[in-house]
Design a protein around this motif. Sequence first.
Motif, PDB file in Angstrom:
ATOM      1  N   ALA A  49      43.902 106.686 -15.961  1.00 55.68           N
ATOM      2  CA  ALA A  49      42.323 106.667 -16.507  1.00 55.68           C
ATOM      3  C   ALA A  49      42.454 106.092 -17.826  1.00 55.68           C
ATOM      4  O   ALA A  49      43.318 106.496 -18.568  1.00 55.68           O
ATOM      5  CB  ALA A  49      42.325 108.235 -16.454  1.00 55.68           C
ATOM      6  N   GLY A  50      41.411 105.364 -17.880  1.00 58.08           N
ATOM      7  CA  GLY A  50      41.397 104.517 -19.368  1.00 58.08           C
ATOM      8  C   GLY A  50      42.440 103.605 -19.532  1.00 58.08           C
ATOM      9  O   GLY A  50      42.806 103.221 -20.780  1.00 58.08           O
ATOM     10  N   ALA A  51      43.316 103.286 -18.495  1.00 55.87           N
ATOM     11  CA  ALA A  51      44.127 102.267 -18.614  1.00 55.87           C
ATOM     12  C   ALA A  51      43.926 100.676 -18.403  1.00 55.87           C
ATOM     13  O   ALA A  51      44.845  99.748 -18.544  1.00 55.87           O
ATOM     14  CB  ALA A  51      45.497 102.595 -17.715  1.00 55.87           C
ATOM     15  N   SER A  52      42.851 100.438 -18.245  1.00 54.28           N
ATOM     16  CA  SER A  52      42.331  98.953 -17.911  1.00 54.28           C
ATOM     17  C   SER A  52      42.690  98.279 -19.110  1.00 54.28           C
ATOM     18  O   SER A  52      42.398  98.481 -20.107  1.00 54.28           O
ATOM     19  CB  SER A  52      40.874  98.879 -17.646  1.00 54.28           C
ATOM     20  OG  SER A  52      40.267  97.847 -17.538  1.00 54.28           O
ATOM     21  N   GLY A  53      43.408  97.106 -18.664  1.00 50.48           N
ATOM     22  CA  GLY A  53      44.099  96.233 -19.652  1.00 50.48           C
ATOM     23  C   GLY A  53      45.233  96.599 -20.574  1.00 50.48           C
ATOM     24  O   GLY A  53      45.651  95.784 -20.936  1.00 50.48           O
ATOM     25  N   ILE A  54      45.612  97.889 -20.560  1.00 45.43           N
ATOM     26  CA  ILE A  54      46.524  98.571 -21.222  1.00 45.43           C
ATOM     27  C   ILE A  54      47.844  98.804 -20.277  1.00 45.43           C
ATOM     28  O   ILE A  54      48.782  98.185 -20.403  1.00 45.43           O
ATOM     29  CB  ILE A  54      46.333  99.848 -21.806  1.00 45.43           C
ATOM     30  CG1 ILE A  54      44.981  99.745 -22.833  1.00 45.43           C
ATOM     31  CG2 ILE A  54      47.666 100.467 -22.447  1.00 45.43           C
ATOM     32  CD1 ILE A  54      44.447 101.124 -23.051  1.00 45.43           C
ATOM     33  N   ALA A  55      47.470  99.111 -18.978  1.00 45.14           N
ATOM     34  CA  ALA A  55      48.817  99.161 -18.088  1.00 45.14           C
ATOM     35  C   ALA A  55      48.393  99.299 -16.677  1.00 45.14           C
ATOM     36  O   ALA A  55      47.078  99.620 -16.117  1.00 45.14           O
ATOM     37  CB  ALA A  55      49.384 100.627 -18.404  1.00 45.14           C
ATOM     38  N   THR A  56      49.155  98.761 -15.746  1.00 41.47           N
ATOM     39  CA  THR A  56      48.784  98.994 -14.331  1.00 41.47           C
ATOM     40  C   THR A  56      50.105  99.880 -13.796  1.00 41.47           C
ATOM     41  O   THR A  56      51.264  99.690 -14.363  1.00 41.47           O
ATOM     42  CB  THR A  56      48.758  97.702 -13.495  1.00 41.47           C
ATOM     43  OG1 THR A  56      49.896  97.019 -13.805  1.00 41.47           O
ATOM     44  CG2 THR A  56      47.630  97.039 -14.193  1.00 41.47           C
ATOM     45  N   TRP A  57      50.102 100.111 -12.417  1.00 42.27           N
ATOM     46  CA  TRP A  57      51.314 100.625 -11.854  1.00 42.27           C
ATOM     47  C   TRP A  57      52.160  99.551 -11.207  1.00 42.27           C
ATOM     48  O   TRP A  57      51.423  98.180 -10.858  1.00 42.27           O
ATOM     49  CB  TRP A  57      50.726 101.489 -10.473  1.00 42.27           C
ATOM     50  CG  TRP A  57      49.904 102.506 -10.563  1.00 42.27           C
ATOM     51  CD1 TRP A  57      48.727 102.914 -10.302  1.00 42.27           C
ATOM     52  CD2 TRP A  57      50.445 103.947 -11.360  1.00 42.27           C
ATOM     53  NE1 TRP A  57      48.300 104.084 -10.649  1.00 42.27           N
ATOM     54  CE2 TRP A  57      49.377 104.828 -11.361  1.00 42.27           C
ATOM     55  CE3 TRP A  57      51.562 104.399 -11.981  1.00 42.27           C
ATOM     56  CZ2 TRP A  57      49.326 106.002 -11.902  1.00 42.27           C
ATOM     57  CZ3 TRP A  57      51.536 105.478 -12.703  1.00 42.27           C
ATOM     58  CH2 TRP A  57      50.541 106.306 -12.768  1.00 42.27           C
ATOM     59  N   ASP A  58      53.352  99.741 -11.479  1.00 43.71           N
ATOM     60  CA  ASP A  58      54.406  98.671 -11.009  1.00 43.71           C
ATOM     61  C   ASP A  58      54.141  98.553  -9.637  1.00 43.71           C
ATOM     62  O   ASP A  58      55.051  99.479  -8.813  1.00 43.71           O
ATOM     63  CB  ASP A  58      55.732  98.929 -11.482  1.00 43.71           C
ATOM     64  CG  ASP A  58      56.728  97.799 -11.386  1.00 43.71           C
ATOM     65  OD1 ASP A  58      56.496  96.989 -10.115  1.00 43.71           O
ATOM     66  OD2 ASP A  58      57.768  97.731 -11.933  1.00 43.71           O
ATOM     67  N   GLY A  59      53.564  97.751  -8.860  1.00 43.54           N
ATOM     68  CA  GLY A  59      53.499  97.825  -7.366  1.00 43.54           C
ATOM     69  C   GLY A  59      54.764  97.365  -6.745  1.00 43.54           C
ATOM     70  O   GLY A  59      54.866  97.456  -5.287  1.00 43.54           O
ATOM     71  N   ASP A  60      55.711  96.889  -7.349  1.00 42.33           N
ATOM     72  CA  ASP A  60      57.043  96.327  -6.788  1.00 42.33           C
ATOM     73  C   ASP A  60      57.635  97.688  -6.372  1.00 42.33           C
ATOM     74  O   ASP A  60      58.698  97.810  -5.747  1.00 42.33           O
ATOM     75  CB  ASP A  60      57.611  95.705  -7.428  1.00 42.33           C
ATOM     76  CG  ASP A  60      57.026  94.094  -7.868  1.00 42.33           C
ATOM     77  OD1 ASP A  60      56.419  93.658  -6.834  1.00 42.33           O
ATOM     78  OD2 ASP A  60      57.594  93.534  -8.770  1.00 42.33           O
ATOM     79  N   VAL A  61      57.323  98.839  -6.966  1.00 41.61           N
ATOM     80  CA  VAL A  61      58.178 100.096  -7.011  1.00 41.61           C
ATOM     81  C   VAL A  61      57.320 101.159  -6.445  1.00 41.61           C
ATOM     82  O   VAL A  61      57.936 102.009  -5.563  1.00 41.61           O
ATOM     83  CB  VAL A  61      58.997 100.755  -8.329  1.00 41.61           C
ATOM     84  CG1 VAL A  61      59.454 101.920  -8.202  1.00 41.61           C
ATOM     85  CG2 VAL A  61      59.530  99.452  -8.984  1.00 41.61           C
ATOM     86  N   LEU A  62      56.150 101.193  -6.830  1.00 38.51           N
ATOM     87  CA  LEU A  62      55.324 102.401  -6.086  1.00 38.51           C
ATOM     88  C   LEU A  62      54.575 101.734  -4.828  1.00 38.51           C
ATOM     89  O   LEU A  62      54.105 100.714  -4.758  1.00 38.51           O
ATOM     90  CB  LEU A  62      54.298 102.839  -7.402  1.00 38.51           C
ATOM     91  CG  LEU A  62      54.841 103.703  -8.369  1.00 38.51           C
ATOM     92  CD1 LEU A  62      53.771 103.865  -9.567  1.00 38.51           C
ATOM     93  CD2 LEU A  62      55.400 104.863  -8.155  1.00 38.51           C
ATOM     94  N   ASP A  63      53.881 102.713  -4.310  1.00 36.46           N
ATOM     95  CA  ASP A  63      53.044 102.420  -3.273  1.00 36.46           C
ATOM     96  C   ASP A  63      51.411 102.727  -3.804  1.00 36.46           C
ATOM     97  O   ASP A  63      50.999 103.727  -4.057  1.00 36.46           O
ATOM     98  CB  ASP A  63      53.055 103.545  -2.008  1.00 36.46           C
ATOM     99  CG  ASP A  63      52.092 103.357  -0.845  1.00 36.46           C
ATOM    100  OD1 ASP A  63      51.466 102.478  -0.790  1.00 36.46           O
ATOM    101  OD2 ASP A  63      51.886 104.327  -0.202  1.00 36.46           O
ATOM    102  N   VAL A  64      51.029 101.461  -4.049  1.00 36.79           N
ATOM    103  CA  VAL A  64      49.507 101.399  -4.775  1.00 36.79           C
ATOM    104  C   VAL A  64      48.510 101.150  -3.793  1.00 36.79           C
ATOM    105  O   VAL A  64      48.866 100.370  -2.688  1.00 36.79           O
ATOM    106  CB  VAL A  64      49.531 100.131  -6.056  1.00 36.79           C
ATOM    107  CG1 VAL A  64      48.163 100.077  -6.331  1.00 36.79           C
ATOM    108  CG2 VAL A  64      50.635 100.462  -6.997  1.00 36.79           C
ATOM    109  N   GLY A  65      47.629 101.999  -3.663  1.00 34.85           N
ATOM    110  CA  GLY A  65      46.567 101.924  -2.594  1.00 34.85           C
ATOM    111  C   GLY A  65      45.431 101.220  -2.965  1.00 34.85           C
ATOM    112  O   GLY A  65      45.681 100.259  -3.855  1.00 34.85           O
ATOM    113  N   ALA A  66      44.289 100.981  -2.154  1.00 42.35           N
ATOM    114  CA  ALA A  66      43.265 100.174  -2.342  1.00 42.35           C
ATOM    115  C   ALA A  66      42.881 100.221  -3.584  1.00 42.35           C
ATOM    116  O   ALA A  66      42.416  99.282  -4.163  1.00 42.35           O
ATOM    117  CB  ALA A  66      42.214 100.184  -1.272  1.00 42.35           C
TER     118      ALA A  66
END
Length: 151
Positions: free
Chosen positions: A90-107
Amino acid sequence: MPEHDSPTAPEGLTRRAALVAGAWSVPVIAAAVAAPLAAASTPLLDATALNGAGRAFDFDGVSPGDSIALIIQVSDNGTPYSGSASAVLAGASGIATWDGDVLDVGADPNSASAPVDGGELSLPIVVGALGSFSVTVLIASSTWTFSVTLS
């Protein structure tokens, strides 16, 4: 005038009184048996930032492109918990994203799921910029919000 004996109440426990008492005892006994079973099956979960303090992560000296794991210790009544978790940025736009190489990121790119193994939940993020945001973690029916500061 003939004398009549007036009817007297029967002494001791009557059949009707025993049936009424028995009928009322069934729900009481059922509730008494079910309460400890429900308490024993409901996890009492707690989560704290293992590489932070309490429910806060503060990472100094990070740069865009760095991958950092938010490591959360999860316990169930004091013992390491294993299961699954979901998390939302929450509030992470432009600051951080999930590491999709390691985590199961949904739609939804702000949502991810990960296993909790031996009491440890690892949620890797990729730094986009310096700043602050929050991560909400849901495990079973428990929810916690962690603050994250990247500087």
